[in-house]
Structure formats: C-alpha cells, structure tokens
Write an enzyme that holds these catalytic residues in place. Structure first.
Site, mmCIF file in Angstrom:
data_model
loop_
_atom_site.group_PDB
_atom_site.id
_atom_site.type_symbol
_atom_site.label_atom_id
_atom_site.label_comp_id
_atom_site.label_asym_id
_atom_site.label_seq_id
_atom_site.Cartn_x
_atom_site.Cartn_y
_atom_site.Cartn_z
ATOM 1 N N ASP A 205 41.927 30.631 44.833
ATOM 2 C CA ASP A 205 42.631 29.536 45.510
ATOM 3 C C ASP A 205 42.886 29.926 46.963
ATOM 4 O OD1 ASP A 205 42.738 28.311 43.054
ATOM 5 O OD2 ASP A 205 44.741 29.074 42.601
HETATM 6 N N1 URA Z 1 43.965 31.992 38.810
HETATM 7 C C1 URA Z 1 44.603 31.151 39.647
HETATM 8 O O1 URA Z 1 45.479 30.410 39.232
HETATM 9 N N2 URA Z 1 44.245 31.161 40.949
HETATM 10 C C2 URA Z 1 43.293 31.983 41.459
HETATM 11 O O2 URA Z 1 43.038 31.964 42.670
HETATM 12 C C3 URA Z 1 42.640 32.854 40.579
HETATM 13 C C4 URA Z 1 42.999 32.827 39.256
#
Ligand code: URA
Length: 236
Positions: free
Chosen positions: A103
């Site tokens: 993310d």
């Molecule tokens: N899980 C998440 O919620 N976000 C990420 O960036 C990676 C794994």
C-alpha cells in the site's frame, strides 16, 4: 552479442538509438571509445560506460527497495508518487515491475524485477511465499487477538481463513507476524477482523530474505544468494 544489441537489452532505447549513441562516441569499454555497433562482446563480467556513467551488463535485474510512505506500486500513480519515480529511464526501459504490491502508506521490502518468471514464482497464489510484517496498532494488542490471528480469521469476499504464524508482540501496540497468502490489504484486514487497527505497516522479510540495511527510498541490486533467499518460500 553485438554492442548495439547489448545496449538495447540494457535499456538504452531502440537498436537505431543505440547505433547513434555508439557512433556519437558516447560508449566506451575499458576507456576505449567504441564506434562499431557490430563489435562482438563477451558478456561475462562486462562493464561499460555511457556518457561517462558506469554500467554492469545484467541479463535481468533484481532489486530490493526500502519503500518509503507516500509511494504507490503503480506506473500510473494517481494520488501519490510512483515507486518507479525512484529509478532512472535506463532501468524503466527494461520493463521493471513490482513483485507484488505494498500500500502507499506501507514501508519496507519491495522487490522489483524485469524477469517475468521470477515475478510469477513469487506472486502466484499457489506458491504462497511467506511475508513478515511489523506493525503499530491503534489499540494495545490482547492475547485473545493474537490467538485469533493464529487460529485464522475470515475476510469479506475472500475464500477460506487467513492465519498468521510466528506472531510476536514487541510492545503494547507493536506486533510482528508472518502471513502466507497475499490478498489485498491482507494485514490491515486481518487486524481489523480481530478488532484492532493497523496504524503503521512495514514489511521486513519476503521468503527467507530480510530487508537489507537501506534508508527509505534506497535500493540495491540483489546478489544471486539474496535472490535464492527470496525464492525460499518459508520465512526462517
Ligand atoms: N497487507 C496490507 O494490508 N498492506 C500492505 O501493504 C501489505 C500487506
């Protein structure tokens, strides 16, 4: 391999553009200016200069980036920077791709490559390469929450249950755990499913490869040994 083809393979543009680069005197090897595009080269340990900048020939590239916050794992980032902004055109021309996604607000180990088979091997859902995450949570983590994470939780619109292993509470609101799938927002959704909230998320490991010592935004080429560790499915 011919010099012009070698340059093209390394991301210096079309064959025609590489020929022009060579003829303009921009390319040298061992301080000799190379002006013959059809010069045959031995690729083993080949180093060459273009406009005075040193490059090493690489059949494929495998990169570990310590991803900063505020960067999207997308070529067409809409609301933030793109992680591809951190690389020069020569690398981007090779067709660099993210190996899975983090993310925009997640930091830590992100692999990038132009090797489609490597990308498939690490991201295919059936391969289940382990990933280790460390996180800060909004509320103190309870032993019930840890137990639920270990037992597995259901996530809306996903089949089956999602369990974590090696769950370690590092502080009242700090947790590290290993997950074995890679569905959208998995860690944040797992913590929400047990009644907590992820405030900060950092990926510390993929397979058996720990994030190298890098400042946020810094990256390195992986060695063959590090590539093999990333391919190891289980975190150790
Ligand atoms: N899980 C998440 O919620 N976000 C990420 O960036 C990676 C794994």
């Amino acid at each position: 391999m011919y010099l012009e083809k070698m340059l093209q393979s390394q991301g210096f543009g079309s064959r025609k553009h590489c020929q022009q680069l060579i003829k303009s005197g921009a390319v040298s090897i061992d301080q000799d200016i190379m002006q013959n595009p059809k010069q045959k080269l031995n690729l083993e340990n080949l180093v060459f200069d273009v406009y005075g900048k040193r490059y090493q020939y690489r059949e494929n590239v495998y990169i570990a980036l310590n991803k900063p916050t505020g960067y999207e794992c997308s070529h067409q980032a809409t609301h933030h920077f793109s992680v591809f902004d951190l690389f020069d055109d020569v690398l981007l021309n090779r067709g660099l791709q993210c190996v899975g996604r983090l993310d925009q607000d997640t930091t830590g180990l992100l692999l990038l490559t132009d090797d489609g088979q490597f990308l498939q091997a690490l991201t295919h859902p059936k391969k289940h390469v382990d990933k280790v995450y460390r996180m800060q949570t909004a509320d103190p983590i309870s032993s019930e929450q840890i137990e639920q994470l270990k037992q597995g939780v259901e996530l809306r619109n996903e089949q089956g249950t999602f369990a974590a292993t090696d769950v370690q509470q590092l502080a009242a609101c700090e947790l590290q755990m290993t997950i074995h799938q890679g569905v959208y927002h998995q860690v944040k959704r797992m913590l929400a499913a047990v009644g907590n909230k992820v405030e900060q998320l950092h990926r510390v490991q993929i397979g058996a490869l720990e994030c190298p010592e890098l400042k946020e935004g810094e990256w390195i080429y992986l060695t063959p040994e590090q590539i093999a560790l990333a391919r190891t499915r289980e975190a150790i």
